[in-house]
Write a protein that holds these residues in place. Structure first.
Motif, short mmCIF file in Angstrom:
data_model
loop_
_atom_site.label_atom_id
_atom_site.label_comp_id
_atom_site.label_asym_id
_atom_site.label_seq_id
_atom_site.Cartn_x
_atom_site.Cartn_y
_atom_site.Cartn_z
N ASP A 66 0.66 -0.92 -0.01
CA ASP A 66 -0.15 -0.15 0.24
C ASP A 66 0.84 1.34 -0.01
OD1 ASP A 66 -2.38 -1.02 0.19
OD2 ASP A 66 -1.59 -1.94 1.47
N ASP A 186 2.65 16.89 0.12
CA ASP A 186 1.99 15.80 -0.51
C ASP A 186 1.79 16.07 -2.05
OD1 ASP A 186 -0.26 17.70 -0.69
OD2 ASP A 186 -1.27 16.93 0.53
N GLU A 278 4.04 10.06 11.80
CA GLU A 278 3.12 9.84 11.13
C GLU A 278 1.99 10.50 9.92
OE1 GLU A 278 2.48 9.12 15.88
OE2 GLU A 278 3.55 10.31 14.28
N HIS A 279 2.19 11.97 10.12
CA HIS A 279 2.69 12.44 8.72
C HIS A 279 2.80 11.86 7.28
CE1 HIS A 279 -0.63 15.62 10.10
NE2 HIS A 279 -0.01 16.38 11.08
N GLN A 282 2.13 8.36 5.84
CA GLN A 282 0.88 8.47 5.97
C GLN A 282 0.48 9.38 4.25
OE1 GLN A 282 -1.07 10.99 8.98
NE2 GLN A 282 -2.58 8.94 8.74
N VAL A 283 1.78 10.28 4.08
CA VAL A 283 1.34 11.05 3.01
C VAL A 283 1.83 9.34 1.30
CG1 VAL A 283 3.38 11.98 1.49
CG2 VAL A 283 1.73 13.09 3.32
N GLY A 286 -0.94 7.66 0.53
CA GLY A 286 -1.57 7.82 -0.20
C GLY A 286 -3.31 9.32 0.61
N THR A 287 -2.77 9.59 1.68
CA THR A 287 -3.36 10.80 2.33
C THR A 287 -2.62 11.84 2.15
OG1 THR A 287 -3.83 9.04 4.61
CG2 THR A 287 -4.53 11.47 5.51
N ALA A 288 -3.88 12.77 2.34
CA ALA A 288 -3.39 14.54 1.80
C ALA A 288 -3.15 15.42 3.01
CB ALA A 288 -4.61 14.98 1.15
#
Length: 382
Positions: A66, A186, A278-279, A282-283, A286-288
């Protein structure tokens, strides 16, 4: 979700930052590394991570990814290519290459800085003094100031003996104060996290000895640095940029397309009060990023590195400590253990320990840190 993390030797950024962050997020992590015995507590697979084809093959034969991530200077291109192969979010491999290859960075920027590449000892007709460094080096390893053609030839021969087959970069010395800029993006939004004012050792080396947090660089300087990052194509994930400012002009020294190291990233997360690691992860999944990170803006901080000044055996040194003094939080971590013997490297491998200090008033942070270090004792015997 499964994240593949590409790594070489363990670093504090990975073991204290990214792996704990992944656990807090509930992410399943598979570490791909050429040093599998150096990691524990998560799934580890042996892999020639310097070869992107081996990375793709290892992932294809395992679980569906992922996200693919690395915080290693040496593996950014490989991780970017692997992410692109699997259709996952990631950095542009070309931008990663421009950052890693210091000669290519200069060519791409076209910033007027004189530079040349050499693969054998040579006395160049150059604008001395010059800086000699490995084209793809890190951490001030074999970075040296040279004053003339004879010294260049001698120093390059020494480095090439240690690094056979390497290519070295010779470039004009850029005067000015040394700073860093820390960014997180991102591909759509980019947050400026602040930066550091860096104090280095006396020439001919460039060992970073002290980093003082800079909440915000002057706007004209910031615009110049961000424009150069845009030119390189840097904008995805976290990035650590080093630059000098002289007479209002900001010029890049190098771009490390990963988090700042040597525990400055751990300090930054605490100082800003945000889940920084964490940021970043997550980037890559695929998390904005949010429009605002909600970072604190009242912080003051420094990181200081007591350094060995001679070769020998460390026979006495302070232990790890966590203290709160006059509103300043101090974290000291030893980087060498008593009984260890080392040569004098004249790089950050000479660090004996690292002191991280955070507070809200820089003068108090400086005073408390100086008082703490003055009470400590490191003894090195031949």
């Amino acid at each position: 979700m499964r994240l593949y993390l590409l790594a070489l030797n363990p670093t504090d950024s990975v073991t204290e930052g990214f792996l704990p962050a992944a656990e807090r997020l509930g992410i399943e992590v598979t570490v791909l590394t050429d040093q599998p015995n150096s990691y524990s507590g998560t799934e580890v697979l042996a892999c020639d991570v310097r070869d992107f084809r081996a990375v793709v093959s290892r992932i294809s034969g395992h679980h569906r990814p992922d996200g693919i991530f690395t915080n290693s200077d040496h593996l950014q291109v490989q991780a970017a290519l692997a992410a692109s192969y699997f259709g996952l979010p990631g950095k542009d491999w070309r931008a990663a290459l421009r950052c890693k290859d210091k000669a290519e960075m200069r060519r791409w920027l076209g910033d007027g800085v004189w530079s040349a590449e050499i693969s054998a000892p040579v006395a160049l007709d150059a604008p001395y003094p010059c800086v000699l460094k490995p084209r793809e080096g890190v951490a001030s390893e074999d970075v040296v100031l040279v004053d003339g053609p004879e010294e260049l030839a001698a120093r390059s021969e020494e480095i090439l003996v240690r690094r056979p087959g390497s290519v070295l970069v010779v470039e004009e010395y850029l005067p000015g104060e040394l700073y860093t800029l820390e960014t997180l993006g991102d591909g759509r939004v980019r947050h400026v996290l602040g930066g550091f004012h860096t104090e280095v050792s006396d020439p001919p080396g460039f060992v970073e000895e002290r980093m003082t947090f800079v909440p915000a660089h002057p706007e004209p300087v910031l615009k110049q640095v961000l424009a150069q990052l845009d030119a390189l194509g840097v904008g995805f994930g976290i990035c650590h940029t080093e630059f000098v400012v002289h007479e209002g002009r900001a010029r890049l020294i190098e771009v490390n397309y990963r988090a700042i190291g040597d525990q400055c990233d751990l300090l930054l997360a605490r100082l800003l009060g945000v889940p920084l690691f964490e940021h970043v992860l997550q980037v890559h999944l695929g998390t904005a990023l949010p429009a605002g990170l909600g970072a604190r803006r009242d912080g003051a901080a420094l990181v200081e590195y007591p350094c060995a000044d001679r070769a020998g055996t460390l026979v006495a040194a302070p232990e790890a400590a966590d203290l709160d003094v006059d509103g300043v939080h101090l974290t000291y971590r030893p980087l060498r253990q008593p009984g260890s013997t080392h040569p004098l490297y004249r790089t950050n491998r000479d660090y004996l320990g690292v002191l991280r200090a955070t507070g809200t008033d820089q003068a108090t942070v400086d005073r408390v840190s100086a008082e703490f270090l003055a009470r400590q004792r490191w003894e090195i015997q031949p």
